[in-house]
Write an enzyme that holds these catalytic residues in place. Structure first.
Site, PDB file in Angstrom:
ATOM      1  N   LYS A  35       0.891  -1.391  -0.129  1.00 33.65           N
ATOM      2  CA  LYS A  35      -0.035  -0.054   0.036  1.00 33.65           C
ATOM      3  C   LYS A  35       0.799   1.185   0.065  1.00 33.65           C
ATOM      4  O   LYS A  35       0.514   2.162  -0.745  1.00 33.65           O
ATOM      5  CB  LYS A  35      -0.825  -0.104   1.143  1.00 33.65           C
ATOM      6  CG  LYS A  35      -2.395   0.242   0.965  1.00 33.65           C
ATOM      7  CD  LYS A  35      -3.166   0.372   2.198  1.00 33.65           C
ATOM      8  CE  LYS A  35      -4.194  -0.699   2.407  1.00 33.65           C
ATOM      9  NZ  LYS A  35      -4.873  -0.691   3.695  1.00 33.65           N
ATOM     10  N   LEU A 154     -16.763  10.971   7.013  1.00 30.28           N
ATOM     11  CA  LEU A 154     -16.851  10.921   5.699  1.00 30.28           C
ATOM     12  C   LEU A 154     -17.789   9.509   5.052  1.00 30.28           C
ATOM     13  O   LEU A 154     -17.602   8.624   5.570  1.00 30.28           O
ATOM     14  CB  LEU A 154     -15.598  11.002   4.883  1.00 30.28           C
ATOM     15  CG  LEU A 154     -14.664   9.851   5.347  1.00 30.28           C
ATOM     16  CD1 LEU A 154     -14.659   8.671   4.327  1.00 30.28           C
ATOM     17  CD2 LEU A 154     -12.870  10.327   4.986  1.00 30.28           C
ATOM     18  N   ASN A 212     -24.357   7.142  13.150  1.00 22.80           N
ATOM     19  CA  ASN A 212     -24.402   5.960  12.381  1.00 22.80           C
ATOM     20  C   ASN A 212     -25.680   5.113  12.632  1.00 22.80           C
ATOM     21  O   ASN A 212     -26.187   4.523  11.835  1.00 22.80           O
ATOM     22  CB  ASN A 212     -23.239   5.207  12.347  1.00 22.80           C
ATOM     23  CG  ASN A 212     -22.010   5.654  11.361  1.00 22.80           C
ATOM     24  OD1 ASN A 212     -22.534   6.803  10.589  1.00 22.80           O
ATOM     25  ND2 ASN A 212     -21.102   5.141  11.237  1.00 22.80           N
ATOM     26  N   ALA A 256     -35.959   2.877   0.123  1.00 22.66           N
ATOM     27  CA  ALA A 256     -36.300   1.643   0.637  1.00 22.66           C
ATOM     28  C   ALA A 256     -35.500   0.493  -0.473  1.00 22.66           C
ATOM     29  O   ALA A 256     -35.328   1.005  -1.347  1.00 22.66           O
ATOM     30  CB  ALA A 256     -37.887   1.177   0.536  1.00 22.66           C
ATOM     31  N   GLY A 257     -35.037  -0.615  -0.016  1.00 25.09           N
ATOM     32  CA  GLY A 257     -34.427  -1.375  -0.888  1.00 25.09           C
ATOM     33  C   GLY A 257     -33.721  -2.604  -0.080  1.00 25.09           C
ATOM     34  O   GLY A 257     -34.425  -2.968   0.893  1.00 25.09           O
ATOM     35  N   GLY A 261     -25.211  -1.708   4.001  1.00 19.18           N
ATOM     36  CA  GLY A 261     -24.049  -2.535   4.166  1.00 19.18           C
ATOM     37  C   GLY A 261     -22.782  -1.752   4.446  1.00 19.18           C
ATOM     38  O   GLY A 261     -22.955  -0.559   4.776  1.00 19.18           O
ATOM     39  N   CYS A 264     -18.979   0.280   7.828  1.00 21.89           N
ATOM     40  CA  CYS A 264     -19.257   0.983   8.967  1.00 21.89           C
ATOM     41  C   CYS A 264     -20.870   0.864   9.634  1.00 21.89           C
ATOM     42  O   CYS A 264     -20.754   0.221  10.611  1.00 21.89           O
ATOM     43  CB  CYS A 264     -19.300   2.768   8.353  1.00 21.89           C
ATOM     44  SG  CYS A 264     -17.611   3.126   8.056  1.00 21.89           S
ATOM     45  N   ARG A 334     -17.472  -4.670   1.229  1.00 26.55           N
ATOM     46  CA  ARG A 334     -17.445  -5.285   2.791  1.00 26.55           C
ATOM     47  C   ARG A 334     -18.993  -5.150   3.136  1.00 26.55           C
ATOM     48  O   ARG A 334     -19.817  -4.283   3.004  1.00 26.55           O
ATOM     49  CB  ARG A 334     -16.872  -4.353   3.716  1.00 26.55           C
ATOM     50  CG  ARG A 334     -15.399  -4.497   3.767  1.00 26.55           C
ATOM     51  CD  ARG A 334     -14.425  -3.498   4.756  1.00 26.55           C
ATOM     52  NE  ARG A 334     -14.762  -2.240   4.060  1.00 26.55           N
ATOM     53  CZ  ARG A 334     -14.369  -1.032   4.991  1.00 26.55           C
ATOM     54  NH1 ARG A 334     -13.874  -1.532   6.140  1.00 26.55           N
ATOM     55  NH2 ARG A 334     -14.427   0.070   4.459  1.00 26.55           N
TER      56      ARG A 334
HETATM   57  C1  UDX Z   1     -21.507   5.754   6.434  1.00 27.37           C
HETATM   58  C2  UDX Z   1     -21.943   7.118   6.915  1.00 27.37           C
HETATM   59  O1  UDX Z   1     -22.960   7.769   6.196  1.00 27.37           O
HETATM   60  C3  UDX Z   1     -20.686   8.122   7.247  1.00 27.37           C
HETATM   61  O2  UDX Z   1     -21.077   9.198   7.643  1.00 27.37           O
HETATM   62  C4  UDX Z   1     -19.776   7.301   8.224  1.00 27.37           C
HETATM   63  O3  UDX Z   1     -18.546   8.232   8.273  1.00 27.37           O
HETATM   64  C5  UDX Z   1     -19.399   5.834   7.715  1.00 27.37           C
HETATM   65  O4  UDX Z   1     -20.492   5.019   7.475  1.00 27.37           O
HETATM   66  P1  UDX Z   1     -20.828   4.856   4.114  1.00 27.37           P
HETATM   67  O5  UDX Z   1     -20.647   3.671   4.792  1.00 27.37           O
HETATM   68  O6  UDX Z   1     -19.770   5.610   3.184  1.00 27.37           O
HETATM   69  O7  UDX Z   1     -20.885   6.225   5.201  1.00 27.37           O
HETATM   70  O8  UDX Z   1     -22.157   4.763   3.499  1.00 27.37           O
HETATM   71  P2  UDX Z   1     -23.704   5.784   3.317  1.00 27.37           P
HETATM   72  O9  UDX Z   1     -23.738   6.409   2.207  1.00 27.37           O
HETATM   73  O10 UDX Z   1     -23.964   5.977   4.633  1.00 27.37           O
HETATM   74  O11 UDX Z   1     -24.497   4.262   2.927  1.00 27.37           O
HETATM   75  C6  UDX Z   1     -24.539   3.230   3.790  1.00 27.37           C
HETATM   76  C7  UDX Z   1     -25.289   2.190   3.218  1.00 27.37           C
HETATM   77  O12 UDX Z   1     -27.021   2.403   3.311  1.00 27.37           O
HETATM   78  C8  UDX Z   1     -25.271   1.792   1.729  1.00 27.37           C
HETATM   79  O13 UDX Z   1     -25.192   0.226   1.663  1.00 27.37           O
HETATM   80  C9  UDX Z   1     -26.463   2.518   1.120  1.00 27.37           C
HETATM   81  O14 UDX Z   1     -26.839   1.669  -0.142  1.00 27.37           O
HETATM   82  C10 UDX Z   1     -27.644   2.161   2.189  1.00 27.37           C
HETATM   83  N1  UDX Z   1     -28.618   3.248   2.134  1.00 27.37           N
HETATM   84  C11 UDX Z   1     -28.464   4.595   2.119  1.00 27.37           C
HETATM   85  C12 UDX Z   1     -29.990   2.646   1.935  1.00 27.37           C
HETATM   86  O15 UDX Z   1     -30.135   1.494   1.694  1.00 27.37           O
HETATM   87  N2  UDX Z   1     -31.022   3.754   1.918  1.00 27.37           N
HETATM   88  C13 UDX Z   1     -30.615   4.916   2.026  1.00 27.37           C
HETATM   89  O16 UDX Z   1     -31.660   5.575   1.627  1.00 27.37           O
HETATM   90  C14 UDX Z   1     -29.319   5.390   2.112  1.00 27.37           C
END
Ligand code: UDX
Length: 470
Positions: A35, A154, A212, A256-257, A261, A264, A334
């Protein structure tokens, strides 16, 4: 300022490059020499839009370097950011802090004089206090090392934007000096008016897991409504739009869906419940177990929908899964709901091909049993069922007429409620989605799902072909 950023994954690599971009002299550290070589040569070891450019210009400026040596890091930094992963422990919901502890153990004995160690990783509440003692025990006599927590919010896919223009900065410090140091680190953001919340370490650590947990709860809430909608033939997309107009609720994170995942949300809500149990307040966040259960159920409900749509048996059915990553604009698989569903379909005997623009290498590593492709038409050729499971923009731009000619049966499950169902139906596709009713002449279920819509489209005139095909 001389900063070190320890851990160069999705969080650390972006933080290191962005801190150099705002003018600091940054040393990035990782235990993985491959890396470090890649980053030193300007190659981003993962897909993150915009990171290549920031990396190129900060390496060229001489303000960003990388090393595997914590001893070198200790000598370089007045502020050391810990950005390593805190995954879920195997066989337990709790967070695994071994990487955080290894950084502290490796850094502390080499610390030269006074410095500030700042955690950015998501950790159980109480970690700052524990690490303060650990560093004091391990650092040479006379060294003054303070510890603060500055959680990172982020989002993958928007990591550079979120780091350079955060919506807030949260700092949990135990001294004025530590707080002032972090204000200097983030001076350009403060000058731009970014809210800066100065608090104690426990509150700062909690802000991240609470944020979160709230986001996860919002997603599972709407997915729970999708289950209820399915019981009565109501439409969860319209429901979400209608809820979203209430500014107290808001429309974001109500899609919805197949559920959430990634690295985080799933592990953070589990670690929070485990920590709350330890603190004797497990009941206060017991609802997060339900949030997790609803989320997992969307995956099994999607597989059941596929099975039903295929007439009760998936054996030998040619299936194409569009999307492997947990969200678009990332190569991260992940805890990806898309891949979990693809794998479950495979284990039910379907002949599954997975397409993803960026995530096939990681998908293949995680699920060698699946056949993955970056060529969309190859993945769809002769298929009998298409599942849209990650909402990459190129899937929304697909020509459903053209795709209908490539597949054997034009049958679509939209696991993200993000495609223009009316257009796909007009091109001959049968479209199914959780929480969305089959269209009739009098419903609006065919309309494209657009959260910004404020009015209801004219009723669909399409004849439902589903019963004939399913
Ligand atoms: C998240 C937090 O948003 C961020 O602030 C934190 O620092 C890290 O975790 P991230 O894991 O990058 O960020 O993804 P995010 O955009 O939050 O989406 C998380 C999951 O929720 C995805 O799988 C997304 O597809 C799902 N999701 C999001 C839904 O199923 N429906 C939604 O309306 C929004």
């Amino acid at each position: 300022m001389r900063l070190t950023v320890i851990g160069t994954g999705y969080l650390g690599a972006v933080h290191a490059a962005c801190m150099a971009d705002i003018g600091h002299d940054v040393l990035g550290v990782d235990v993985d020499p491959e890396k470090i070589t890649a980053l030193t040569e300007g190659r981003t070891p993962f897909y993150e839009p915009g990171l290549d450019d920031v990396l190129a210009r900060t390496l060229a400026s001489g303000r960003l370097r990388f090393t595997t040596s914590l001893r070198e890091a200790a000598a370089h930094g007045e502020v050391h950011f810990i950005c390593v992963g805190t995954p879920q422990q195997p066989g337990s919901p709790a967070a695994d802090l071994r990487h955080v502890d290894a950084v502290v153990d490796g850094l502390a004995p080499h610390l030269p004089a006074s410095c500030l160690v700042v955690g950015k990783s998501t950790v159980p509440v109480g970690t700052t206090s524990r690490l303060t003692t650990r560093i004091a025990d391990l650092a040479p006599a006379g060294v003054r090392a303070a510890v603060a927590w500055n959680p990172e919010f982020l989002r993958e896919g928007f990591a550079v934007e979120d780091t350079l223009h955060p919506d807030r900065l949260v700092v949990g410090a135990t001294s004025r000096e530590a707080d002032d140091t972090l204000r200097r680190v983030y001076a350009p953001m403060l000058a731009a008016g970014v809210p800066y919340i100065s608090t104690d370490p426990n509150t700062a650590e909690l802000v991240k897991v609470a944020a979160n947990s709230f986001l996860a709860t919002k997603i599972s809430f709407i997915n729970a409504m999708a289950e209820v909608c399915d019981a009565v033939g109501a439409d969860v997309a319209t429901l979400a739009d209608a809820l979203g107009h209430d500014s107290r609720i808001g429309r974001r994170f109500l899609n919805a869906g197949i559920g959430f995942g990634g690295g985080c949300l799933p592990k953070d809500i589990r670690a929070f419940t485990a920590r709350a149990e330890e603190l004797g307040v497990g009941t206060a966040v017991a609802f997060l177990d339900q949030v997790d259960a609803i989320n997992q159920r969307q995956r099994t409900r999607t597989v059941a929908l596929a099975r039903r749509t295929a007439g009760g048996d998936l054996t030998g059915l040619r299936v194409t899964v569009l999307g492997a990553t947990f969200k678009p604009n990332s190569d991260d698989v992940r805890d990806s709901p898309a891949l979990a569903i693809a794998s479950a379909l495979h284990h039910e005997g379907a002949d599954v091909r997975v397409h993803d623009p960026e995530g096939t290498a990681n998908a293949q590593l995680a699920h060698p049993e699946l056949s993955c492709s970056t060529d969309l038409l190859t993945a769809c050729q002769g298929t009998e069922l298409v599942l849209h499971l990650t909402e990459w923009s190129q899937y929304r731009e697909l020509d459903p007429f053209k795709l209908a000619r490539a597949v054997r049966t034009p049958l679509l499950i939209d696991g993200r409620n993000a495609l223009a169902h009316a257009e796909w139906r007009a091109a001959g596709w049968t479209v199914r989605a959780l929480g969305r009713p089959a269209p009739t002449n009098h419903t609006d279920a065919d309309r494209p799902h657009d959260p910004l819509r404020t009015t209801v489209a004219s009723p669909s005139t399409e004849v439902d072909r589903t019963t004939a095909l399913a």
